[in-house]
Design a protein around this motif. Structure first.
Motif, PDB file in Angstrom:
ATOM      1  N   LYS A 214       2.557  -3.455 -12.189  1.00 57.88           N
ATOM      2  CA  LYS A 214       1.855  -2.723 -11.143  1.00 57.88           C
ATOM      3  C   LYS A 214       1.350  -1.384 -11.679  1.00 57.88           C
ATOM      4  CE  LYS A 214       4.170  -4.549  -7.007  1.00 57.88           C
ATOM      5  NZ  LYS A 214       5.075  -4.203  -5.876  1.00 57.88           N
ATOM      6  N   THR A 218      -2.312   2.766  -8.223  1.00 60.98           N
ATOM      7  CA  THR A 218      -2.927   1.946  -7.173  1.00 60.98           C
ATOM      8  C   THR A 218      -1.978   0.902  -6.586  1.00 60.98           C
ATOM      9  OG1 THR A 218      -3.725   0.266  -8.734  1.00 60.98           O
ATOM     10  CG2 THR A 218      -5.137   2.206  -8.357  1.00 60.98           C
ATOM     11  N   GLY A 219      -0.937   0.527  -7.339  1.00 58.96           N
ATOM     12  CA  GLY A 219      -0.043  -0.537  -6.892  1.00 58.96           C
ATOM     13  C   GLY A 219      -0.576  -1.917  -7.175  1.00 58.96           C
ATOM     14  N   ASP A 220      -1.767  -2.001  -7.764  1.00 57.07           N
ATOM     15  CA  ASP A 220      -2.357  -3.294  -8.109  1.00 57.07           C
ATOM     16  C   ASP A 220      -1.836  -3.758  -9.468  1.00 57.07           C
ATOM     17  OD1 ASP A 220      -3.928  -3.228  -5.791  1.00 57.07           O
ATOM     18  OD2 ASP A 220      -5.561  -2.164  -6.826  1.00 57.07           O
ATOM     19  N   TYR A 221      -1.718  -5.096  -9.605  1.00 54.30           N
ATOM     20  CA  TYR A 221      -1.268  -5.617 -10.891  1.00 54.30           C
ATOM     21  C   TYR A 221      -2.364  -5.484 -11.943  1.00 54.30           C
ATOM     22  CZ  TYR A 221       3.056  -7.459  -8.995  1.00 54.30           C
ATOM     23  OH  TYR A 221       4.312  -7.565  -8.433  1.00 54.30           O
ATOM     24  N   ASP A 239       8.892  -6.746  -8.273  1.00 55.57           N
ATOM     25  CA  ASP A 239       7.708  -7.089  -9.061  1.00 55.57           C
ATOM     26  C   ASP A 239       7.693  -8.565  -9.470  1.00 55.57           C
ATOM     27  OD1 ASP A 239       7.184  -4.427  -8.826  1.00 55.57           O
ATOM     28  OD2 ASP A 239       7.427  -3.944 -10.951  1.00 55.57           O
TER      29      ASP A 239
END
Length: 278
Positions: A214, A218-221, A239
């Motif tokens: 992550k 942004t918390g996006d992978y 995760d």
């Protein structure tokens, strides 16, 4: 008739020059990298063959006995050496040390090996192992396999079982120091050493293609390559598994060899076998 006699003579000559290869027994002593050869389901079926199977496919006159012990150190092996059911063989390989490093086992010095100081150090443990193998067959060939480098390990069946790679020390010791110890023992004893750590192309950078983590912002992978992923946190409780199939390169989980990695190990061993025991 003359032609038949000539043909018979040629066939007889060819048959007389053909040498049957001797049957060789091989006991492979090691940790999970050896153990998994016969427990492929524990790789999540990402592997199809371990290094022993690959060696014996190339050298069919060799039969192996798998004495790999999942998660064990050289010290642990040495402490249980009389309980393992080790058998007489023509050749022994000893593939240990990576778990000693991660477990914080004291490496010791070559003097611990020469003085046979016991299981307090990895060097001392190797002496116990070597002495046991020699007691089983004093004429056997002993081959040492030095540990390969490590990326960040995350166990495919349990994300909470994870460890950082060999790019930094553990308990004040580097994995490279354990490799140096294996090489020093090999030099002292005139053993062949298959040095995976210093094998060209088997660097930390090459072990996995990326680690999916992550993005802290942004918390996006995102797929991070080495060394960038070493600075990104991984939470095993929340995760996703960070090594999807497309991340696999020389390892499938940062530590254990993939099919590609096992083939490299097997190719190196085949060369040594041909030189020393064929």
């Amino acid at each position: 008739m003359r032609r038949k006699l000539i043909l018979i003579c040629i066939i007889a000559l060819l048959l007389s020059s053909f040498k049957t290869q001797p049957q060789i027994t091989w006991v492979a002593l090691g940790d999970s990298i050896t153990y998994l050869n016969d427990h492929l389901a524990e790789t999540g079926n990402r592997d199809t063959k371990g290094y022993m199977t690959r060696v014996t496919e190339k050298l069919p006159n060799i039969t192996y006995v798998n004495q790999g012990h999942n998660g064990w150190t050289a010290v642990g092996i040495a402490k249980s050496i009389e309980k393992l059911g080790l058998t007489k063989a023509d050749v022994y390989t000893v593939f240990l040390g990576t778990n000693d490093w991660w477990g914080g086992v004291h490496l010791g010095t070559l003097k611990d090996y020469t003085d046979n100081t016991g299981t307090g150090t990895t060097n001392g443990a190797f002496r116990i192992i070597v002495d046991k193998l020699r007691s089983l067959n004093s004429n056997a060939k002993i081959i040492l396999i030095a540990p390969m480098q490590r990326s960040d390990f995350v166990y495919i069946a349990d994300k909470k079982n994870n460890a950082y790679g060999s790019y930094k020390d553990k308990n004040g010791q580097s994995l490279a120091q354990f490799v140096d110890a294996v090489n020093a023992i090999g030099k002292l004893e005139h053993f062949e050493v298959v040095d995976l750590y210093n094998k060209r192309g088997m660097t930390v950078k090459k072990l996995v293609k990326f680690k999916r983590l992550k993005d802290p912002t942004t918390g996006d992978y995102k797929d991070y390559k080495y060394p960038d992923y070493t600075a990104i946190p991984f939470n095993p409780a929340t995760d996703e598994y960070p090594y999807p199939p497309e991340a696999v390169n020389l390892t499938y989980d940062g530590l254990h060899p993939s099919d590609k990695g096992y083939q490299v190990i097997a190719d190196m061993l085949v060369k040594v076998f041909k030189k020393t025991v064929e």
